[in-house]
Design an enzyme around this catalytic site. Structure first.
Site, PDB file in Angstrom:
ATOM      1  N   TYR A  51       2.873  11.818 -35.397  1.00  0.00           N
ATOM      2  CA  TYR A  51       2.410  10.735 -36.275  1.00  0.00           C
ATOM      3  C   TYR A  51       2.313   9.445 -35.474  1.00  0.00           C
ATOM      4  CZ  TYR A  51       2.068  12.381 -41.027  1.00  0.00           C
ATOM      5  OH  TYR A  51       1.634  12.981 -42.171  1.00  0.00           O
ATOM      6  N   GLU A  53       1.182   6.287 -37.280  1.00  0.00           N
ATOM      7  CA  GLU A  53       0.661   5.308 -38.255  1.00  0.00           C
ATOM      8  C   GLU A  53       0.786   3.906 -37.692  1.00  0.00           C
ATOM      9  OE1 GLU A  53       1.922   5.770 -42.374  1.00  0.00           O
ATOM     10  OE2 GLU A  53       1.910   7.937 -42.077  1.00  0.00           O
ATOM     11  N   ASP A 197     -25.171   2.289 -40.841  1.00  0.00           N
ATOM     12  CA  ASP A 197     -24.518   3.579 -40.637  1.00  0.00           C
ATOM     13  C   ASP A 197     -25.383   4.346 -39.643  1.00  0.00           C
ATOM     14  OD1 ASP A 197     -23.697   6.199 -40.703  1.00  0.00           O
ATOM     15  OD2 ASP A 197     -23.406   6.266 -42.871  1.00  0.00           O
ATOM     16  N   THR A 223     -20.361   8.411 -37.068  1.00  0.00           N
ATOM     17  CA  THR A 223     -19.526   9.567 -36.772  1.00  0.00           C
ATOM     18  C   THR A 223     -19.564   9.728 -35.258  1.00  0.00           C
ATOM     19  OG1 THR A 223     -21.420  11.020 -37.075  1.00  0.00           O
ATOM     20  CG2 THR A 223     -19.927  10.803 -38.942  1.00  0.00           C
ATOM     21  N   LYS A 226     -22.133  13.725 -33.727  1.00  0.00           N
ATOM     22  CA  LYS A 226     -23.562  14.078 -33.819  1.00  0.00           C
ATOM     23  C   LYS A 226     -24.199  13.796 -32.456  1.00  0.00           C
ATOM     24  CE  LYS A 226     -23.684  13.530 -38.823  1.00  0.00           C
ATOM     25  NZ  LYS A 226     -22.665  12.599 -39.329  1.00  0.00           N
ATOM     26  N   ARG A 232     -15.226  15.830 -34.222  1.00  0.00           N
ATOM     27  CA  ARG A 232     -15.576  15.415 -35.582  1.00  0.00           C
ATOM     28  C   ARG A 232     -14.730  14.209 -35.963  1.00  0.00           C
ATOM     29  NH1 ARG A 232     -18.678  19.214 -37.130  1.00  0.00           N
ATOM     30  NH2 ARG A 232     -19.115  18.156 -39.076  1.00  0.00           N
TER      31      ARG A 232
END
Ligand code: DSN
Length: 412
Positions: A51, A53, A197, A223, A226, A232
């Site tokens: 983790y 955070e 975007d 993203t 692509k 991803r």
């Protein structure tokens, strides 16, 4: 693999089947790509174990010193790649990147103006089925019915009438160049924020193959999997005035622990994208798409807007009298993976559609060039023109496999 095969032979077998599917077929889904070995290795690494955070230097867990180094590298490289002033690499996806930008400057019910899904936009740009359409008041724009391209005069008119808080530009099924400066000017003229975007075209924007919106609009989301060829995930670039609001909207606003193996893999992807060869790669994606488009049109198929400027094209199947779902399935039986897609003036549901979307990033990653694109365009046309001919589909599948075998995904 030997560990997996021993621990979970069922999943190992599924992975092997998928490896063969990817190797033997042609992946022409415009939003997909094939990552490098280095990205693949990082994605499957021990960086998945912790983790982290918070942000580098301000974590809520101990032991994050190496995670900080990886995230700092990812942020710095993304900024360098696009000349951006602020970057956040934590969004788990493009939709979450968009959500964070919305929440950084909008209140519930505020007016969000964006391209409608059926005309080429994205679910997260205000579809009624998505959080964006449920939380905000959505005022859509579309393409000109004749040219099937964006009409900036019309976008300006809608903006003046609807007075949006935020205008979204960018699409997931638009085959033409987007004029981000025009969108920024329209937004400025009505006092709106502007978000681009660039999920689909990020690799092209990073390399100058398509104009970049970074430093033109307030927020750029993307993203990373692509045309950037990364793992991803999502990312945000923002003007410095909005850096803090965006970071807070991502964490703690919207997400808990970041996926640090993915963030490390994003850093690897950005390093690879900074190489000069990445520009050549993105140029080739476009050349390849134009070659498929030309072959399809020579075979009498109609393309939305009459062609393409980028990595994707849309076939209008209306004249062939077939649906998108039937075309997708027939091509699937021929080893060619594509997706059905709505087209402008669509009359069918999104599960049926009158169009097909085809993209060249993944086949370009395999090293295919114009000659192979002409082969692909020709075989797509053959299948679509005789869609019930399963013998032809089997014949094309064998030809596709023979051609694909010359372009291994991960050459030794
Ligand atoms: N679902 C992606 C696409 O296929 O365009 C966008 O997120």
């Amino acid at each position: 693999m030997s560990y997996l095969a021993r621990v979970d032979p069922e999943i190992a077998e599924i992975l092997e089947k998928e490896r063969l599917r990817q190797t033997n077929g042609l992946e022409l889904i415009a939003s997909e790509n094939l990552v490098s070995r280095a990205v693949l290795e990082t994605t499957g690494s021990i960086m998945t174990n912790k983790y982290a955070e918070g942000y580098p230097g301000k974590r809520y867990y101990g032991g994050c010193e190496f995670y900080d180094m990886a995230e700092n590298l990812a942020r710095d490289r993304l900024k360098q790649l696009f000349g951006a002033k602020h970057a956040n690499v934590q969004p788990h996806s493009g939709t979450q990147a968009n959500m964070a930008v919305y929440f950084s400057v909008m209140e519930m019910k505020d007016v969000l103006m964006s391209m409608s899904l059926s005309q080429g936009g994205h679910l997260s740009h205000g579809s009624p089925a998505n959080f964006s359409g449920r939380l905000f008041t959505v005022k859509p724009y579309g393409v000109d019915p004749e040219t099937e391209m964006l009409d900036y005069g019309q976008v300006g008119e809608i903006a003046r009438k609807e007075k949006p808080k935020l205008i979204v530009c960018g699409a997931s099924a638009y085959p033409r160049t987007i004029d981000f400066k025009a969108f920024a000017e329209i937004a400025e003229s009505v006092g709106a924020y502007c978000m681009a975007d660039i999920a689909h075209i990020a690799g092209m924007c990073a390399t100058g193959v398509h104009p970049s919106p970074v430093n033109v609009v307030h927020f750029t989301t993307t993203t990373t999997h692509k045309t950037l060829r990364g793992p991803r995930g999502g990312a945000i670039m923002a003007e410095p005035d909005y850096a803090q609001a965006v970071d807070k909207a991502v964490f703690p606003g919207m997400q808990g622990g970041p996926l640090m193996h993915i963030i490390a893999a994003k850093a690897v992807c950005f390093k690879e994208a900074l190489r000069p060869s990445f520009r050549d790669y993105n140029r080739q994606i476009v050349k390849n798409c134009r070659a498929v488009a030309a072959t399809l049109m020579e075979n009498g198929l109609r393309l939305v807007s009459g062609g393409t400027d980028n990595h994707l094209l849309l076939i209008d199947l209306t004249d062939l009298g077939i649906t998108g779902i039937d075309a997708e399935n027939a091509l699937g039986r021929a080893g060619i993976t594509v997706n059905k897609n709505t087209i402008p003036r669509e009359t069918r549901s999104p599960f049926v559609t009158s169009g097909l979307r085809i993209g060249t990033p993944a086949v370009t990653s395999r090293g295919m060039k114009e000659e192979e694109m002409r082969f692909i365009g020709d075989r797509i046309a053959r299948v679509l023109k005789d869609i019930t001919n399963t013998a032809r589909q089997a014949e094309v599948k064998a030809e596709v496999q023979a051609m694909a075998s010359k372009f291994p995904i991960y050459p030794e």
